[in-house]
Design an enzyme around this catalytic site. Sequence first.
Site, mmCIF file in Angstrom:
data_model
loop_
_atom_site.group_PDB
_atom_site.id
_atom_site.type_symbol
_atom_site.label_atom_id
_atom_site.label_comp_id
_atom_site.label_asym_id
_atom_site.label_seq_id
_atom_site.Cartn_x
_atom_site.Cartn_y
_atom_site.Cartn_z
ATOM 1 N N ASP A 1 0.857 -1.182 0.000
ATOM 2 C CA ASP A 1 0.000 0.000 0.000
ATOM 3 C C ASP A 1 0.892 1.230 0.000
ATOM 4 O O ASP A 1 1.930 1.247 0.672
ATOM 5 C CB ASP A 1 -0.923 0.023 1.220
ATOM 6 C CG ASP A 1 -2.162 0.877 0.994
ATOM 7 O OD1 ASP A 1 -3.250 0.310 0.819
ATOM 8 O OD2 ASP A 1 -2.026 2.119 0.975
ATOM 9 N N VAL B 1 1.918 1.032 -7.420
ATOM 10 C CA VAL B 1 1.743 0.198 -8.610
ATOM 11 C C VAL B 1 1.740 1.039 -9.878
ATOM 12 O O VAL B 1 1.869 0.509 -10.982
ATOM 13 C CB VAL B 1 0.433 -0.615 -8.535
ATOM 14 C CG1 VAL B 1 0.432 -1.542 -7.331
ATOM 15 C CG2 VAL B 1 -0.796 0.307 -8.516
ATOM 16 N N ASN C 1 -5.419 -5.477 -6.385
ATOM 17 C CA ASN C 1 -6.560 -4.833 -5.736
ATOM 18 C C ASN C 1 -6.459 -3.318 -5.673
ATOM 19 O O ASN C 1 -7.482 -2.638 -5.543
ATOM 20 C CB ASN C 1 -6.702 -5.396 -4.308
ATOM 21 C CG ASN C 1 -7.692 -4.629 -3.476
ATOM 22 O OD1 ASN C 1 -8.910 -4.774 -3.640
ATOM 23 N ND2 ASN C 1 -7.204 -3.789 -2.573
ATOM 24 N N TYR D 1 -13.727 5.656 -13.729
ATOM 25 C CA TYR D 1 -13.537 4.447 -12.919
ATOM 26 C C TYR D 1 -14.133 3.234 -13.625
ATOM 27 O O TYR D 1 -13.501 2.175 -13.711
ATOM 28 C CB TYR D 1 -14.192 4.633 -11.552
ATOM 29 C CG TYR D 1 -14.205 3.385 -10.690
ATOM 30 C CD1 TYR D 1 -13.073 3.018 -9.969
ATOM 31 C CD2 TYR D 1 -15.346 2.595 -10.599
ATOM 32 C CE1 TYR D 1 -13.084 1.875 -9.165
ATOM 33 C CE2 TYR D 1 -15.363 1.459 -9.808
ATOM 34 C CZ TYR D 1 -14.228 1.102 -9.096
ATOM 35 O OH TYR D 1 -14.244 -0.040 -8.319
ATOM 36 N N LYS E 1 -12.179 -0.204 -14.955
ATOM 37 C CA LYS E 1 -12.506 -1.569 -14.541
ATOM 38 C C LYS E 1 -12.921 -2.426 -15.732
ATOM 39 O O LYS E 1 -12.724 -3.645 -15.734
ATOM 40 C CB LYS E 1 -13.591 -1.537 -13.476
ATOM 41 C CG LYS E 1 -13.125 -0.922 -12.159
ATOM 42 C CD LYS E 1 -11.899 -1.646 -11.605
ATOM 43 C CE LYS E 1 -11.456 -1.116 -10.258
ATOM 44 N NZ LYS E 1 -10.308 -1.865 -9.698
ATOM 45 N N ALA F 1 -18.634 -4.241 -1.717
ATOM 46 C CA ALA F 1 -18.354 -4.179 -0.289
ATOM 47 C C ALA F 1 -18.294 -2.739 0.163
ATOM 48 O O ALA F 1 -17.904 -1.843 -0.596
ATOM 49 C CB ALA F 1 -17.034 -4.882 0.031
ATOM 50 N N THR G 1 -16.472 -0.135 1.807
ATOM 51 C CA THR G 1 -15.097 0.144 2.201
ATOM 52 C C THR G 1 -14.873 1.646 2.319
ATOM 53 O O THR G 1 -15.718 2.450 1.934
ATOM 54 C CB THR G 1 -14.111 -0.413 1.155
ATOM 55 O OG1 THR G 1 -14.268 0.334 -0.063
ATOM 56 C CG2 THR G 1 -14.370 -1.891 0.884
#
Length: 295
Positions: A37, A64, A90, A154, A158, A186, A188
């Site tokens: 992270d 990343v 992720n 976004y 994806k 989820a 988050t």
Amino acid sequence: MSAVDGRAIVVTGAGRGLGAAFAADLAGAGAAVVVNDVDAAAADAVAAEIRTAGGCAVADPHTVADPEQAAAIVERCVAEFGAIDGLVNNAGLTYEAMPWEDDPVRARAVVEVNVLGVVYTGLAAIRHMRAAGRGSIVNVSSGAALGQRTIGVYAASKGAVASLTYSWALDLEDSGIRVNAICPKAYTRMVSGSARASRHTPPEHTPDRVAPLVRFLVSDRAAGITGQLVRCTGSELHIVGQPYFKAPILRRESWDVDSVERAFVEVFGAHLEPFGLEKRLPSRLRKWLGPARSA
């Protein structure tokens, strides 16, 4: 012995949310995990919690979005654990904006992390996995790839992840490397600040409920499963269908604007696809069906 016992696995964006849940679940099942992270303190905290619980984990703060740093994440795994058996891509960014108000700088950042980050980290991992003749990659896509309001960049990122998954699965099948993707739903930190979170993602949809899917896909229990996009909401689990060339297919020696228009008026008008997650009907179909049937 679990299906991931002794395996070396990198989880990117693992300082919180889904990534933290994936890392903790994998480590709890016996995997050695690199907790990556860009928030170094968050990565350290997750890795420390894993070690306190008896698991094996190291923290990594590289981004990343840079190819050299992405490769360094993978090299950290190999240096610490002797191999890289699995990669969970992720790490991700999102934000909400209408297209006419969108910010190119923010859009670029999303693409660099969500798309190029998957590419850079994946390429580095693939080189090691191919040499070993085995490995598993799990990319994190999203149902937003089907089209969703206010998060167009976004959603596009994806969708790119899904396409990359299909292509890599084809390229790597003979190398013993499986590539799948998940569409998790989820609650988050990444989505909790958005208006969408309260409308579409109930708080009971917690990241830990998605973690078993990731553990399965990254393990040998999923042998033979590759090129799949799997959606999990915690309570629902299903395969996402791939795009396809829809019948009828019209043929003629050449097409001009008039013949294309006739094709839509006479044939394709009855076959237009609802679009987006809300399955909105094209305006032509809404006009034909009327408000009662097109709602």
